[in-house]
Design a protein around this motif. Structure first.
Motif, PDB file in Angstrom:
ATOM      1  N   PRO A  74      -4.655   2.680   4.084  1.00 38.99           N
ATOM      2  CA  PRO A  74      -5.601   3.361   3.010  1.00 38.99           C
ATOM      3  C   PRO A  74      -4.321   4.557   1.738  1.00 38.99           C
ATOM      4  O   PRO A  74      -4.771   5.162   1.192  1.00 38.99           O
ATOM      5  N   ASP A  75      -3.530   4.379   2.773  1.00 34.01           N
ATOM      6  CA  ASP A  75      -2.702   5.749   2.098  1.00 34.01           C
ATOM      7  C   ASP A  75      -1.629   6.006   1.701  1.00 34.01           C
ATOM      8  O   ASP A  75      -0.747   5.608   0.699  1.00 34.01           O
ATOM      9  N   VAL A  76      -1.846   3.603   1.434  1.00 30.64           N
ATOM     10  CA  VAL A  76      -0.643   3.167   0.040  1.00 30.64           C
ATOM     11  C   VAL A  76      -1.482   3.503  -0.767  1.00 30.64           C
ATOM     12  O   VAL A  76      -2.448   3.433  -1.181  1.00 30.64           O
ATOM     13  N   THR A  77      -0.422   3.731  -1.893  1.00 35.35           N
ATOM     14  CA  THR A  77      -1.056   4.920  -2.813  1.00 35.35           C
ATOM     15  C   THR A  77      -0.722   3.798  -4.341  1.00 35.35           C
ATOM     16  O   THR A  77      -0.866   4.104  -5.520  1.00 35.35           O
ATOM     17  N   ASP A  78       0.681   4.017  -4.254  1.00 31.84           N
ATOM     18  CA  ASP A  78       2.063   3.081  -5.837  1.00 31.84           C
ATOM     19  C   ASP A  78       0.983   1.575  -5.551  1.00 31.84           C
ATOM     20  O   ASP A  78      -0.203   0.756  -5.661  1.00 31.84           O
ATOM     21  N   ALA A  79       0.915   1.736  -7.414  1.00 26.65           N
ATOM     22  CA  ALA A  79      -0.098   1.181  -8.115  1.00 26.65           C
ATOM     23  C   ALA A  79      -1.570   0.629  -8.208  1.00 26.65           C
ATOM     24  O   ALA A  79      -2.184  -0.111  -8.472  1.00 26.65           O
ATOM     25  N   LEU A  80      -1.881   1.313  -6.686  1.00 16.41           N
ATOM     26  CA  LEU A  80      -3.447   1.433  -6.555  1.00 16.41           C
ATOM     27  C   LEU A  80      -4.345   2.613  -6.586  1.00 16.41           C
ATOM     28  O   LEU A  80      -3.672   3.822  -7.762  1.00 16.41           O
ATOM     29  N   ASP A  81      -5.791   2.657  -6.819  1.00 18.39           N
ATOM     30  CA  ASP A  81      -6.407   3.361  -7.907  1.00 18.39           C
ATOM     31  C   ASP A  81      -7.026   4.051  -6.056  1.00 18.39           C
ATOM     32  O   ASP A  81      -7.357   2.948  -4.756  1.00 18.39           O
ATOM     33  N   PRO A  82      -7.459   6.059  -6.376  1.00 19.83           N
ATOM     34  CA  PRO A  82      -8.407   6.226  -5.603  1.00 19.83           C
ATOM     35  C   PRO A  82      -8.890   5.508  -4.775  1.00 19.83           C
ATOM     36  O   PRO A  82      -9.983   4.912  -5.118  1.00 19.83           O
TER      37      PRO A  82
END
Length: 178
Positions: A74-82
């Protein structure tokens, strides 16, 4: 093939390395694995989990044999939304084309739905990897958008473009546009 997920164990290292090929390296691991390095990686995952890191990894077992790995972060944020929980997977060449990856993704989503990890699962499929997009679609994910990576580049140095697929967790079902 009967598919099951099991948390990675240090003694799984040799099986994980044996399941790796050039495609696994290109799309999943980013480099050739060794048994020693894989043991160290699994050890770090265990230490990180004990320290509160939310990332977890599992072996994909088909008919009692290790046929790949899958993880969530869940810590991957690249190209993703909260609230998105990134899912990554790699399947051995001899197990591809048999629905192993999509079944493993569904099993991982079912595992995550019972935990307070995020609001939806996400798969970032490199636009050059149509097999990964097919896995997401077969596992019931909807395509949200294409997004240029701010962290990953291809062999040519150009930022990777992802097709972002999402699947809301149970109780979170809603349109992907929301």
């Amino acid at each position: 093939m009967d598919i099951a997920l099991r948390p990675l164990l240090i003694e799984d290292a040799a099986s994980i390395v044996a399941a790796e090929d050039d495609e696994t390296v290109r799309w999943f691991s980013g480099g050739r694995s060794t048994v020693e390095g894989t043991r160290a990686y699994i050890g770090r995952l265990c230490e990180d989990a004990a320290a509160g890191s939310p990332k977890r990894a599992f072996g994909i077992w088909g008919d009692g044999e290790c046929v790949g790995t899958i993880d969530y972060d869940p810590d991957v944020t690249d190209a993703l939304d909260p609230g998105d929980v990134n899912i990554s997977y790699g399947v051995a060449p001899w197990a591809r084309g048999q629905g192993v990856a999509s079944r493993a993704v569904v099993l991982l989503c079912e595992f995550l739905e019972g935990r307070d990890v995020g609001r939806r699962a996400a798969i970032r499929a490199d636009t050059r990897n149509p097999a990964s997009a097919r896995v997401a679609q077969k596992a019931g994910f909807e395509e949200l958008r294409e997004a240029r990576s701010t962290e990953e580049a291809g062999e040519d140095g150009v930022p990777v473009v992802f097709r972002v697929f999402v699947r809301p967790f149970a109780g979170q079902r809603q349109s992907c546009a929301s």
